[in-house]
Design a protein around this motif. Structure first.
Motif, PDB file in Angstrom:
ATOM      1  N   ASN A 332      50.303  40.010  54.948  1.00 24.64           N
ATOM      2  CA  ASN A 332      49.403  38.864  55.147  1.00 24.64           C
ATOM      3  C   ASN A 332      48.360  38.723  54.048  1.00 24.64           C
ATOM      4  N   CYS A 333      47.687  39.834  53.728  1.00 24.89           N
ATOM      5  CA  CYS A 333      46.596  39.761  52.743  1.00 24.89           C
ATOM      6  C   CYS A 333      47.103  39.399  51.353  1.00 24.89           C
ATOM      7  N   VAL A 334      48.231  40.009  50.937  1.00 25.38           N
ATOM      8  CA  VAL A 334      48.739  39.699  49.599  1.00 25.38           C
ATOM      9  C   VAL A 334      49.306  38.286  49.534  1.00 25.38           C
ATOM     10  N   PHE A 335      49.788  37.778  50.665  1.00 26.08           N
ATOM     11  CA  PHE A 335      50.277  36.394  50.686  1.00 26.08           C
ATOM     12  C   PHE A 335      49.118  35.425  50.437  1.00 26.08           C
ATOM     13  N   GLU A 336      47.989  35.660  51.108  1.00 25.99           N
ATOM     14  CA  GLU A 336      46.805  34.812  50.892  1.00 25.99           C
ATOM     15  C   GLU A 336      46.284  34.954  49.472  1.00 25.99           C
ATOM     16  N   LEU A 337      46.303  36.186  48.951  1.00 25.29           N
ATOM     17  CA  LEU A 337      45.862  36.425  47.578  1.00 25.29           C
ATOM     18  C   LEU A 337      46.749  35.673  46.590  1.00 25.29           C
ATOM     19  N   SER A 338      48.062  35.678  46.846  1.00 29.02           N
ATOM     20  CA  SER A 338      48.995  34.974  45.976  1.00 29.02           C
ATOM     21  C   SER A 338      48.669  33.490  45.895  1.00 29.02           C
ATOM     22  N   ASN A 339      48.400  32.870  47.044  1.00 25.62           N
ATOM     23  CA  ASN A 339      48.051  31.446  47.060  1.00 25.62           C
ATOM     24  C   ASN A 339      46.773  31.187  46.264  1.00 25.62           C
ATOM     25  N   ASN A 347      49.033  29.566  35.002  1.00 22.72           N
ATOM     26  CA  ASN A 347      50.039  30.172  34.123  1.00 22.72           C
ATOM     27  C   ASN A 347      50.244  31.661  34.378  1.00 22.72           C
ATOM     28  N   LEU A 348      49.582  32.193  35.407  1.00 29.33           N
ATOM     29  CA  LEU A 348      49.697  33.627  35.682  1.00 29.33           C
ATOM     30  C   LEU A 348      51.048  33.949  36.324  1.00 29.33           C
ATOM     31  N   GLU A 349      51.725  34.948  35.788  1.00 30.42           N
ATOM     32  CA  GLU A 349      52.969  35.427  36.394  1.00 30.42           C
ATOM     33  C   GLU A 349      52.598  36.525  37.387  1.00 30.42           C
ATOM     34  N   PHE A 350      52.531  36.146  38.652  1.00 31.69           N
ATOM     35  CA  PHE A 350      52.040  37.043  39.695  1.00 31.69           C
ATOM     36  C   PHE A 350      53.171  37.367  40.664  1.00 31.69           C
ATOM     37  N   GLU A 351      53.397  38.655  40.881  1.00 29.71           N
ATOM     38  CA  GLU A 351      54.481  39.091  41.758  1.00 29.71           C
ATOM     39  C   GLU A 351      53.914  39.906  42.918  1.00 29.71           C
ATOM     40  N   ILE A 352      54.492  39.706  44.102  1.00 28.48           N
ATOM     41  CA  ILE A 352      54.125  40.506  45.271  1.00 28.48           C
ATOM     42  C   ILE A 352      55.295  41.423  45.601  1.00 28.48           C
ATOM     43  N   VAL A 353      54.981  42.696  45.800  1.00 26.59           N
ATOM     44  CA  VAL A 353      55.996  43.669  46.210  1.00 26.59           C
ATOM     45  C   VAL A 353      55.554  44.281  47.527  1.00 26.59           C
TER      46      VAL A 353
END
Length: 633
Positions: A332-339, A347-353
């Motif tokens: 949940n937290c990383v999903f909100e951070l991604s948004n 232009n940031l290449e941001f990946e969640i693992v």
């Protein structure tokens, strides 16, 4: 159209002032003897050149900006403009008269200059006064002083200004000129003895900061505004300590760096926050050093959805990494951070693992896919009371998980590895601190023979992080109290999340291998004082509206925290808020585990054995590895 009409009226009035000034100057110069032939001769020169002389004066006024100033807010600057404009007018007239092969007595110019300054100032002040009287609400807040009592109409907030400098004067004028704010400045405070007992913009400077409480009572103050944007945080902290003894609402002007290119105004005021009570100056980092090891690199943050991890992601994104990877077991937290990051950094290449650091095979897949250059290891179990009751989980996550990350960083030739540690790792009295200390020891031992640069950063509590005292206090206040504090004398070091993370990133640039960096946390803060301040900032009175209850120390909790082991020593670094402790040799018991070729006697094997131990046995096992760990009974 309104502006054009205003300027036309000003031009007409100024022309009348110029004419009146010169006529009066001639009359005074010749003693009002209008029948004197000499008077007639000199005055005729003026009368025949009245139009060009008037035009020359109006031109001087225009050059000096008398028609572009907002006279509703007239002050010292406008008075200087009037003096300069009147002087320039006389010079232009003298030039014109001389150029026309004429002359007038020099005394005429001097007298005309004085009259112009007086009349131009008087007219513009009158304009300001009349304009203010026409402003709605002026009469509602009109003050009639009788003896030493103020009779105030309407609902007016009485304000004390702390700081009788330029910012304080600007704030007084701002409030005075905007009656819609519903405020009235009744008293000022300043530590400068030269200003005390004098007046600033008509407001009495009552005394220094020690008089704040007395002045607040005497003048019936409702709100205190701290208007010293150039003051150091320590000075602001001391002032607020005095202010909080009153029952007044407290507001503060931002620092000079925040006010730059903006005028001082009520709109710039902000409520006092808990950070203001820490007395900490802003953190400054070396952006060039940071950029050199992050820009264009693949950066991984474990625990990326947590308080520290997510702020690391936000700040590292500013330095244009090639790719940013946030690893977390909770989605949940990383999903909100991604948004948030994708909205801010297009232009940031941001990946969640989504992965656990405890699963070495899964993490090896992640390393193999992304091959990170820089790792910030923030994943950990950190809540002291929970880990006291679940010591096996703390061991698996904080020790085995950390070793997995260290091993993989070396295996995949990661350039830099920075571990987030804690002040609770120093002479630990709890499981969480002991497991973090083991992680530090593994990191230091590995750094002795690795191409990867390993370092740890040790700091105290961060304000507003998940599970920290501030959010807990605020929730308790919302429910009407009581606010709970474990001990009346308990102290903790505090930092804000952004400043802690900035310093963590800076240590990555400074790391050479095996260091434990210690952040300057300032002075320790009494939790009882912190609770009282949070209650006040929420608009309540401690022990009256919201009670504070002392509950007793929790399992594993210290009265105070330390940042350094005695044997580590400490050295300054190039950054004034970062220190470094000397690497220590690993404890023999831990070194044996790390060097063991028998898997059963290795760290991994020992951690597996922990699952069959009782809680007391787990703590005893930790004590063997960390001899200065003193488990509480």
């Amino acid at each position: 159209m309104v502006k054009f009409s205003r300027i036309v009226i000003l031009l007409f009035i100024d022309a009348c002032i110029v004419t009146f000034s010169y006529i009066t100057a001639f009359l005074l110069r010749f003693g009002f003897n209008v029948n004197d032939p000499v008077f007639d001769a000199w005055f005729a020169i003026y009368a025949n050149n009245l139009l060009p002389i008037t035009v020359a004066c109006i031109l001087a006024f225009s050059i000096c900006g008398l028609y572009t100033s907002m006279w509703r807010y007239a002050g010292t600057d406008e008075l200087i403009k009037i003096v300069a404009a009147s002087g320039l007018a006389q010079l232009l007239v003298m030039f014109y008269v001389t150029f026309s092969v004429l002359s007038m007595p020099r005394g005429i110019y001097v007298i005309a200059f004085l009259f112009m300054v007086f009349l131009l100032s008087a007219f513009r002040i009158s304009y300001r006064f009349i304009r203010n009287l026409r402003t709605p609400g002026t009469f509602n807040s009109f003050v009639l002083r009788i003896g030493r009592r103020d009779i105030i109409g309407g609902n007016v907030t009485k304000v004390m200004i702390v700081g009788a400098g330029e910012a304080g004067a600007s704030m007084i004028n701002e409030i005075r000129n905007h009656h819609e704010y519903g405020k009235k400045v009744v008293v000022a405070i300043d530590d400068d003895t030269a200003k005390q007992k004098h007046r600033i913009c008509g407001v009495k400077v009552y005394g220094g900061r020690s008089e704040i409480r007395h002045a607040a009572r005497k003048y019936g103050v409702d709100e205190i505004i701290i208007a010293i944007p150039s003051a150091k945080k320590k000075a602001i902290q001391a002032i607020m300590e005095e202010c909080k003894r009153t029952r007044c609402k407290i507001k503060i002007l931002p620092s000079l760096i925040e006010l730059i290119n903006d005028k001082v105004s009520v709109s710039k005021l902000r409520d006092v926050d808990i950070e203001d009570f820490l007395g900490r100056d802003p953190v400054h980092v070396n952006l060039r050093e940071i950029s050199s090891y992050i820009e264009g690199k693949i950066v991984m943050i474990t625990g990326g959805g947590g308080s520290i991890g997510s702020e690391l992601c936000r700040q590292i994104a500013r330095f244009r990494p090639r790719r940013l990877i946030a690893v977390d077991i909770y989605e949940n937290c990383v999903f909100e951070l991604s948004n948030e990051l994708r909205e801010t950094y297009k232009n940031l290449e941001f990946e969640i693992v989504i992965a656990s650091i405890r699963d070495k095979q899964r993490m090896r897949e992640v390393f193999d896919k992304y091959k990170p250059h820089v790792i910030f290891h923030a994943a950990a179990h950190k809540h002291v009371p929970l880990m006291e009751k679940n010591p096996k989980e703390a061991v698996v996550n904080n020790i085995l998980g950390t070793k997995n990350m260290i091993d993989l960083a070396e295996e995949f030739a990661t350039e830099k590895f920075v571990m987030i540690s804690t002040d609770k790792a120093v002479n630990p009295t709890n499981v969480m601190g002991a497991t973090k200390r083991v992680g530090e020891m593994i990191l230091q031992e590995k750094s002795q023979h690795s191409r990867t640069t390993f370092a740890a950063v040790r700091f105290g509590n961060v304000l507003g992080s998940n599970g920290s005292v501030i959010p807990i206090f605020r929730k308790q206040i919302e429910k009407g109290g009581p606010v709970t504090v474990t001990h009346k004398d308990i102290t903790r070091y505090f930092m804000t999340i952004p400043e802690a993370v900035e310093l963590v990133i800076q240590t990555g640039a400074m790391a050479q291998g095996g260091e434990i960096f210690i952040l300057d946390m300032g002075e320790p803060v009494k939790i009882l004082d912190l609770a009282e301040n949070v209650i006040r900032l929420s608009g309540y009175i401690p022990y009256v509206d919201i009670d504070i209850e002392i509950t007793g120390l929790r399992p594993g909790e210290k009265l105070y925290e330390e940042l350094l082991l005695d044997e580590e020593g400490i050295e300054k670094t190039a950054h004034n808020k970062i220190y470094v402790g000397h690497p220590l040799p690993a404890n023999p018991a831990l070194k044996a585990m790390l060097d063991s070729e028998d898997r059963q006697d290795s760290i991994e094997g020992e951690v597996k054995k922990v699952s069959d131990m009782s809680e007391a046995e787990v703590k005893e096992w930790l004590h063997d590895i960390v001899p200065n760990y003193t488990p509480q009974k």
